[in-house]
Motif scaffolding. Structure first.
Motif, PDB file in Angstrom:
ATOM      1  N   GLU A 113     -12.361  -8.486  65.087  1.00  0.00           N
ATOM      2  CA  GLU A 113     -13.480  -8.451  64.150  1.00  0.00           C
ATOM      3  C   GLU A 113     -14.002  -6.843  64.410  1.00  0.00           C
ATOM      4  OE1 GLU A 113     -16.119 -11.732  63.890  1.00  0.00           O
ATOM      5  OE2 GLU A 113     -14.674 -12.916  63.560  1.00  0.00           O
ATOM      6  N   ARG A 114     -14.689  -6.591  65.458  1.00  0.00           N
ATOM      7  CA  ARG A 114     -15.257  -5.398  65.830  1.00  0.00           C
ATOM      8  C   ARG A 114     -14.327  -4.200  65.502  1.00  0.00           C
ATOM      9  NH1 ARG A 114     -19.233  -4.274  69.020  1.00  0.00           N
ATOM     10  NH2 ARG A 114     -19.205  -6.317  69.979  1.00  0.00           N
ATOM     11  N   GLU A 115     -13.127  -4.177  65.234  1.00  0.00           N
ATOM     12  CA  GLU A 115     -12.144  -3.069  64.820  1.00  0.00           C
ATOM     13  C   GLU A 115     -12.241  -3.132  63.305  1.00  0.00           C
ATOM     14  OE1 GLU A 115     -10.537  -0.727  66.361  1.00  0.00           O
ATOM     15  OE2 GLU A 115     -11.619  -1.184  68.120  1.00  0.00           O
ATOM     16  N   GLU A 116     -11.980  -4.222  62.837  1.00  0.00           N
ATOM     17  CA  GLU A 116     -12.253  -4.405  61.238  1.00  0.00           C
ATOM     18  C   GLU A 116     -13.468  -3.841  60.720  1.00  0.00           C
ATOM     19  OE1 GLU A 116     -10.842  -4.994  57.476  1.00  0.00           O
ATOM     20  OE2 GLU A 116      -9.744  -5.269  59.141  1.00  0.00           O
ATOM     21  N   ILE A 117     -14.541  -3.982  61.348  1.00  0.00           N
ATOM     22  CA  ILE A 117     -15.992  -3.555  60.928  1.00  0.00           C
ATOM     23  C   ILE A 117     -15.989  -2.063  61.185  1.00  0.00           C
ATOM     24  CG2 ILE A 117     -18.266  -3.671  61.758  1.00  0.00           C
ATOM     25  CD1 ILE A 117     -18.290  -6.432  62.241  1.00  0.00           C
ATOM     26  N   LYS A 118     -15.385  -1.388  62.205  1.00  0.00           N
ATOM     27  CA  LYS A 118     -15.352  -0.194  62.474  1.00  0.00           C
ATOM     28  C   LYS A 118     -14.566   0.402  61.543  1.00  0.00           C
ATOM     29  CE  LYS A 118     -14.284   3.215  66.073  1.00  0.00           C
ATOM     30  NZ  LYS A 118     -13.292   3.147  67.349  1.00  0.00           N
ATOM     31  N   LYS A 119     -13.491  -0.109  61.112  1.00  0.00           N
ATOM     32  CA  LYS A 119     -12.552   0.596  60.068  1.00  0.00           C
ATOM     33  C   LYS A 119     -13.257   0.711  58.597  1.00  0.00           C
ATOM     34  CE  LYS A 119      -8.050  -0.651  62.178  1.00  0.00           C
ATOM     35  NZ  LYS A 119      -7.094  -1.471  61.859  1.00  0.00           N
ATOM     36  N   ARG A 120     -14.184  -0.452  58.598  1.00  0.00           N
ATOM     37  CA  ARG A 120     -14.771  -0.526  57.155  1.00  0.00           C
ATOM     38  C   ARG A 120     -15.888   0.364  57.067  1.00  0.00           C
ATOM     39  NH1 ARG A 120     -14.840  -5.975  54.214  1.00  0.00           N
ATOM     40  NH2 ARG A 120     -12.744  -6.724  54.747  1.00  0.00           N
ATOM     41  N   GLU A 129     -15.980   3.208  58.876  1.00  0.00           N
ATOM     42  CA  GLU A 129     -15.619   4.616  58.631  1.00  0.00           C
ATOM     43  C   GLU A 129     -15.131   5.075  57.207  1.00  0.00           C
ATOM     44  OE1 GLU A 129     -12.445   4.407  61.558  1.00  0.00           O
ATOM     45  OE2 GLU A 129     -13.711   4.796  63.174  1.00  0.00           O
ATOM     46  N   ARG A 130     -14.428   4.165  56.709  1.00  0.00           N
ATOM     47  CA  ARG A 130     -14.192   4.076  55.014  1.00  0.00           C
ATOM     48  C   ARG A 130     -15.260   4.312  54.170  1.00  0.00           C
ATOM     49  NH1 ARG A 130     -10.129  -0.288  55.655  1.00  0.00           N
ATOM     50  NH2 ARG A 130     -11.790  -1.531  54.924  1.00  0.00           N
ATOM     51  N   PHE A 131     -16.435   3.505  54.507  1.00  0.00           N
ATOM     52  CA  PHE A 131     -17.535   3.704  53.585  1.00  0.00           C
ATOM     53  C   PHE A 131     -18.123   5.292  53.857  1.00  0.00           C
ATOM     54  CE2 PHE A 131     -22.212   3.366  53.527  1.00  0.00           C
ATOM     55  CZ  PHE A 131     -22.499   2.959  52.152  1.00  0.00           C
ATOM     56  N   GLN A 132     -18.406   5.441  55.361  1.00  0.00           N
ATOM     57  CA  GLN A 132     -18.803   6.859  55.533  1.00  0.00           C
ATOM     58  C   GLN A 132     -17.912   7.967  54.890  1.00  0.00           C
ATOM     59  OE1 GLN A 132     -18.799   6.903  59.787  1.00  0.00           O
ATOM     60  NE2 GLN A 132     -21.244   6.090  59.789  1.00  0.00           N
ATOM     61  N   ALA A 133     -16.883   7.879  54.908  1.00  0.00           N
ATOM     62  CA  ALA A 133     -15.957   9.003  54.102  1.00  0.00           C
ATOM     63  C   ALA A 133     -16.054   9.018  52.807  1.00  0.00           C
ATOM     64  CB  ALA A 133     -14.337   8.768  54.470  1.00  0.00           C
ATOM     65  N   HIS A 134     -16.204   7.592  52.270  1.00  0.00           N
ATOM     66  CA  HIS A 134     -16.517   7.553  50.643  1.00  0.00           C
ATOM     67  C   HIS A 134     -17.987   8.289  50.487  1.00  0.00           C
ATOM     68  CE1 HIS A 134     -15.857   5.551  46.882  1.00  0.00           C
ATOM     69  NE2 HIS A 134     -17.180   4.937  46.782  1.00  0.00           N
ATOM     70  N   GLN A 135     -18.866   8.188  51.089  1.00  0.00           N
ATOM     71  CA  GLN A 135     -20.154   8.594  50.943  1.00  0.00           C
ATOM     72  C   GLN A 135     -20.252  10.195  51.018  1.00  0.00           C
ATOM     73  OE1 GLN A 135     -23.047   7.225  49.864  1.00  0.00           O
ATOM     74  NE2 GLN A 135     -21.592   5.408  49.765  1.00  0.00           N
ATOM     75  N   GLU A 136     -19.353  10.604  52.027  1.00  0.00           N
ATOM     76  CA  GLU A 136     -19.417  12.097  52.272  1.00  0.00           C
ATOM     77  C   GLU A 136     -18.604  12.571  50.987  1.00  0.00           C
ATOM     78  OE1 GLU A 136     -20.103  14.331  54.622  1.00  0.00           O
ATOM     79  OE2 GLU A 136     -21.222  12.773  55.466  1.00  0.00           O
ATOM     80  N   ARG A 137     -17.381  11.851  50.364  1.00  0.00           N
ATOM     81  CA  ARG A 137     -17.061  12.342  49.319  1.00  0.00           C
ATOM     82  C   ARG A 137     -17.730  12.592  48.020  1.00  0.00           C
ATOM     83  NH1 ARG A 137     -13.349   8.558  46.127  1.00  0.00           N
ATOM     84  NH2 ARG A 137     -14.907   8.646  44.954  1.00  0.00           N
ATOM     85  N   PHE A 138     -18.821  11.333  47.797  1.00  0.00           N
ATOM     86  CA  PHE A 138     -19.783  11.509  46.789  1.00  0.00           C
ATOM     87  C   PHE A 138     -20.669  12.760  47.138  1.00  0.00           C
ATOM     88  CE2 PHE A 138     -19.318   6.856  45.637  1.00  0.00           C
ATOM     89  CZ  PHE A 138     -18.630   7.205  44.475  1.00  0.00           C
ATOM     90  N   LYS A 139     -21.155  12.959  48.435  1.00  0.00           N
ATOM     91  CA  LYS A 139     -22.096  14.112  48.566  1.00  0.00           C
ATOM     92  C   LYS A 139     -21.354  15.440  48.399  1.00  0.00           C
ATOM     93  CE  LYS A 139     -24.531  16.073  52.549  1.00  0.00           C
ATOM     94  NZ  LYS A 139     -24.521  15.999  53.907  1.00  0.00           N
ATOM     95  N   ARG A 140     -20.179  15.593  48.619  1.00  0.00           N
ATOM     96  CA  ARG A 140     -19.478  16.629  48.502  1.00  0.00           C
ATOM     97  C   ARG A 140     -19.410  17.023  46.951  1.00  0.00           C
ATOM     98  NH1 ARG A 140     -15.828  14.933  52.195  1.00  0.00           N
ATOM     99  NH2 ARG A 140     -14.296  14.710  50.675  1.00  0.00           N
ATOM    100  N   GLU A 141     -18.913  15.804  46.063  1.00  0.00           N
ATOM    101  CA  GLU A 141     -18.825  16.046  44.739  1.00  0.00           C
ATOM    102  C   GLU A 141     -20.183  16.233  44.045  1.00  0.00           C
ATOM    103  OE1 GLU A 141     -17.216  12.351  43.453  1.00  0.00           O
ATOM    104  OE2 GLU A 141     -15.132  12.771  44.070  1.00  0.00           O
ATOM    105  N   ARG A 142     -21.510  15.679  44.378  1.00  0.00           N
ATOM    106  CA  ARG A 142     -22.549  16.115  44.140  1.00  0.00           C
ATOM    107  C   ARG A 142     -23.153  17.573  44.265  1.00  0.00           C
ATOM    108  NH1 ARG A 142     -24.243  10.915  46.235  1.00  0.00           N
ATOM    109  NH2 ARG A 142     -25.112  12.387  47.898  1.00  0.00           N
ATOM    110  N   GLU A 143     -22.866  17.925  45.424  1.00  0.00           N
ATOM    111  CA  GLU A 143     -23.187  19.483  45.672  1.00  0.00           C
ATOM    112  C   GLU A 143     -22.225  20.283  44.961  1.00  0.00           C
ATOM    113  OE1 GLU A 143     -22.500  19.545  49.945  1.00  0.00           O
ATOM    114  OE2 GLU A 143     -24.361  18.505  50.535  1.00  0.00           O
TER     115      GLU A 143
END
Length: 90
Positions: free
Chosen positions: A51-58, A60-74
């Motif tokens: 479960e810990r690994e699954e949470i960690k992967k999720r 990481e995916r969420f942070q990558a998604h947020q970074e993409r949104f941030k780049r697109e906004r900028e």
């Protein structure tokens, strides 16, 4: 004072009768159905990991998604500012 409950019941009955009289069929494009099914398979949880690994992967995916949104906004803001500001004269 008006009897609002009777008016409400009459409106609900009228609306129900109207909606039952409609014969509308909505078909979704097959390409969208396939894509949604494919995305569901990709995002399905993997129970072989802890479960810990699954949470960690999720996370990481969420942070990558947020970074993409941030780049697109900028990028959008930069493009907008370049369009608004006059070009420097040489």
């Amino acid at each position: 004072m008006h009897n609002w409950k009777k008016e409400l019941d009459a409106l609900v009955a009228l609306t129900t009768t109207f909606t039952k009289s409609l014969k509308i069929q909505v078909e979704r494009p097959k390409s969208l159905l396939g894509k949604a099914t494919e995305e569901a398979r990709v995002n399905a949880p993997n129970y072989s990991d802890s479960e810990r690994e699954e949470i960690k992967k999720r996370v990481e995916r969420f942070q990558a998604h947020q970074e993409r949104f941030k780049r697109e906004r900028e990028n959008h803001a930069d493009a907008l500012l370049r369009r608004i500001r006059p070009a420097p004269e040489a």
